[in-house]
Design an enzyme around this catalytic site. Structure first.
Site, PDB file in Angstrom:
ATOM      1  N   ASN A   1      -1.056  -0.732  -4.034  1.00 35.45           N
ATOM      2  CA  ASN A   1      -1.140   0.647  -4.524  1.00 35.45           C
ATOM      3  C   ASN A   1      -0.705   0.808  -5.976  1.00 35.45           C
ATOM      4  O   ASN A   1      -1.086   1.765  -6.630  1.00 35.45           O
ATOM      5  CB  ASN A   1      -0.318   1.579  -3.632  1.00 35.45           C
ATOM      6  CG  ASN A   1       1.052   1.025  -3.302  1.00 35.45           C
ATOM      7  OD1 ASN A   1       1.167  -0.067  -2.744  1.00 35.45           O
ATOM      8  ND2 ASN A   1       2.083   1.750  -3.654  1.00 35.45           N
ATOM      9  N   THR A  32       1.949   5.598   7.097  1.00 32.51           N
ATOM     10  CA  THR A  32       3.361   5.220   7.251  1.00 32.51           C
ATOM     11  C   THR A  32       3.660   5.045   8.738  1.00 32.51           C
ATOM     12  O   THR A  32       4.284   4.065   9.152  1.00 32.51           O
ATOM     13  CB  THR A  32       4.271   6.308   6.631  1.00 32.51           C
ATOM     14  OG1 THR A  32       4.017   6.347   5.224  1.00 32.51           O
ATOM     15  CG2 THR A  32       5.739   6.024   6.884  1.00 32.51           C
ATOM     16  N   CYS A  59       5.487   6.135  -4.177  1.00 31.45           N
ATOM     17  CA  CYS A  59       4.596   7.255  -3.874  1.00 31.45           C
ATOM     18  C   CYS A  59       5.359   8.552  -3.935  1.00 31.45           C
ATOM     19  O   CYS A  59       4.814   9.619  -3.763  1.00 31.45           O
ATOM     20  CB  CYS A  59       4.001   7.102  -2.493  1.00 31.45           C
ATOM     21  SG  CYS A  59       2.996   5.658  -2.385  1.00 31.45           S
TER      22      CYS A  59
HETATM   23  C1  PLP Z   1      -0.654   0.879   0.423  1.00 31.34           C
HETATM   24  C2  PLP Z   1      -0.114   2.083   1.105  1.00 31.34           C
HETATM   25  N1  PLP Z   1       0.283   2.006   2.373  1.00 31.34           N
HETATM   26  C3  PLP Z   1       0.759   3.072   3.030  1.00 31.34           C
HETATM   27  C4  PLP Z   1       0.858   4.296   2.424  1.00 31.34           C
HETATM   28  C5  PLP Z   1       1.387   5.460   3.212  1.00 31.34           C
HETATM   29  O1  PLP Z   1       0.360   6.318   3.552  1.00 31.34           O
HETATM   30  P1  PLP Z   1       0.649   7.793   4.140  1.00 31.34           P
HETATM   31  O2  PLP Z   1       0.719   8.681   2.957  1.00 31.34           O
HETATM   32  O3  PLP Z   1      -0.526   8.086   5.000  1.00 31.34           O
HETATM   33  O4  PLP Z   1       1.909   7.722   4.893  1.00 31.34           O
HETATM   34  C6  PLP Z   1       0.480   4.438   1.091  1.00 31.34           C
HETATM   35  C7  PLP Z   1       0.652   5.728   0.388  1.00 31.34           C
HETATM   36  O5  PLP Z   1       0.755   5.807  -0.790  1.00 31.34           O
HETATM   37  C8  PLP Z   1      -0.032   3.305   0.406  1.00 31.34           C
HETATM   38  O6  PLP Z   1      -0.444   3.373  -0.854  1.00 31.34           O
END
Ligand code: PLP
Length: 393
Positions: free
Chosen positions: A160, A72, A334
């Protein structure tokens, strides 16, 4: 109590071998990697070695690797940092047309989408590249949307929610030919795709260790040219001044080991996870009516099943399975803080009626056939019961 974990796109279990590698850095090797004394310098050497090893695995340059606290953060750094940099360079050259146009795919993760929305509120021209019914970004579509003012294109390597694998090399090559910077969020790609930053010609790439059996709280922003972003986090000058903050050495060591293991064991893992995922899908189709797979069957990561269960709320399935010790997701976000229907599924053309009736199963390296059998047995019972009193026709 049974515990079956089928939400590996949200996060993964830390590999015990990774934990072993990390332990000394919590315990005896705790020097600050920016300190001048021996303990600090030893960890600085570790930091440099980790960058070299990661660079080899993704075919990039060690100096382009910036460690972050998450993907993120990496996505924010890249999307907002490029925009900010562009503002600076144009204010110095008042006669040039300001390059304020940014293209992102319509199915990007919120960390990209919301960064872009923020930029829109700051006067940037943000456009969303649509996807086809498989969830794929088509190059022809991108070609139609670029403008002379386009400064950045961002398309994720793998989605995702529905696991679609995008034609990153093609889009990156096109961006380069048109002098546009290109970013790919590769968070879901390890080890399903061989990351090849130089071969693809991407300018920026993001990764997150906890998605490939590494630790939480550590990610990567790959910046081919560090000068193309304005730093977001100012601090003690770490990471060439691009990202301040004391180096998270245990996390970095853990991420490096996890990435090494993921690619070293890739073939065996992919065979295993494909077999289990296909077995799960076969049994679901044989034993439950009115189900269909969302997204592409061809361009899809082998551990993802995003399934529409007609006439039932996905949340109800999720909760019922959770009580039985099975952990899945509706795939819409998420975080449980955000229970809005999936925007990805609406973008690939699911009807409104069906938007809340989906479950995402994402398998990982610790799943077993017994777990899948238990999941299907439980799911059959859950679906039968929920459908017996559903008001949805
Ligand atoms: C495609 C994608 N990008 C970014 C993120 C964010 O990752 P983080 O948990 O390291 O902030 C996620 C988390 O689910 C994701 O699936």
């Amino acid at each position: 109590m049974t515990n079956v974990y089928l939400d590996n796109s949200a996060t993964t279990k830390l590999d015990p071998r990774v934990l072993e590698k990390m332990k000394p850095y919590f315990d005896s090797k705790y020097g600050n990697a920016s300190s001048i004394h021996a303990m600090g310098q030893e960890n600085h050497i570790v930091l440099t070695k980790c960058k070299e090893e990661i660079a080899k695995l993704i075919n990039g340059n060690p100096e382009s690797i910036i460690f972050t606290g998450s993907a993120t953060e990496a996505n924010n750094m890249i999307i907002k940092g490029v925009a900010e940099k562009n503002k600076e360079s144009y204010s110095a050259k008042a006669t040039e047309t300001p390059g304020k146009h940014i293209l992102i795919s319509t199915i990007e993760h919120p960390s990209v989408k919301k960064s872009a929305e923020y930029l829109k509120s700051q006067g940037f021209d943000i456009e969303l590249i649509p996807v086809n019914s498989d969830g794929l970004v088509e190059l022809d579509q991108v070609k139609k949307m670029i403008k002379p003012e386009t400064i950045l294109i961002s398309v994720m390597t793998i989605n995702n929610e529905i696991g679609t694998i995008q034609p990153i090399k093609q889009i990156a090559e096109f961006a380069k030919k048109n002098n546009i910077l290109f970013h790919t969020d590769a968070v879901q790609a390890v080890p399903y795709v061989d990351l090849d930053v130089k071969g693809w010609g991407v300018d920026f790439l993001s990764l997150s260790a906890h998605k490939f059996n590494g630790p939480l709280g550590v990610g990567i922003a790959y910046l081919a040219d560090r000068r193309s972003v304005t730093p977001l986090i100012h601090g003690g000058g770490q990471e060439y001044g691009v990202r301040g903050g004391t180096y998270n050495i245990p996390g970095i060591v853990g991420m490096t080991e996890a990435l090494k293991l993921a690619y070293a064991e890739k073939d065996e893992y992919i065979n295993q996870v494909s077999d289990l995922t296909q077995y799960l899908w076969k049994r679901i189709q044989e034993e439950i009516d009115d189900v269909s797979l969302n997204g592409s069957t061809e361009h899809r990561t082998p551990n993802n099943l995003n399934i529409l269960f007609k006439r039932i709320e996905g949340e109800a399935i999720l909760m019922d399975l959770s009580v039985k010790g099975i952990n899945v997701s509706t795939g819409s976000a998420c975080s449980a803080e955000n229970l809005r229907p999936s925007s990805v599924l609406s973008k690939i053309g699911l009807e409104d009626n069906d938007l809340n009736s989906n479950i995402r199963f994402t398998l990982g390296k610790f799943n077993t056939k017994e777990e899948i059998d238990y999941t299907v047995d439980s799911l059959v019972e859950t679906v039968r019961r929920l459908r017996s009193f559903t008001p949805i026709k």
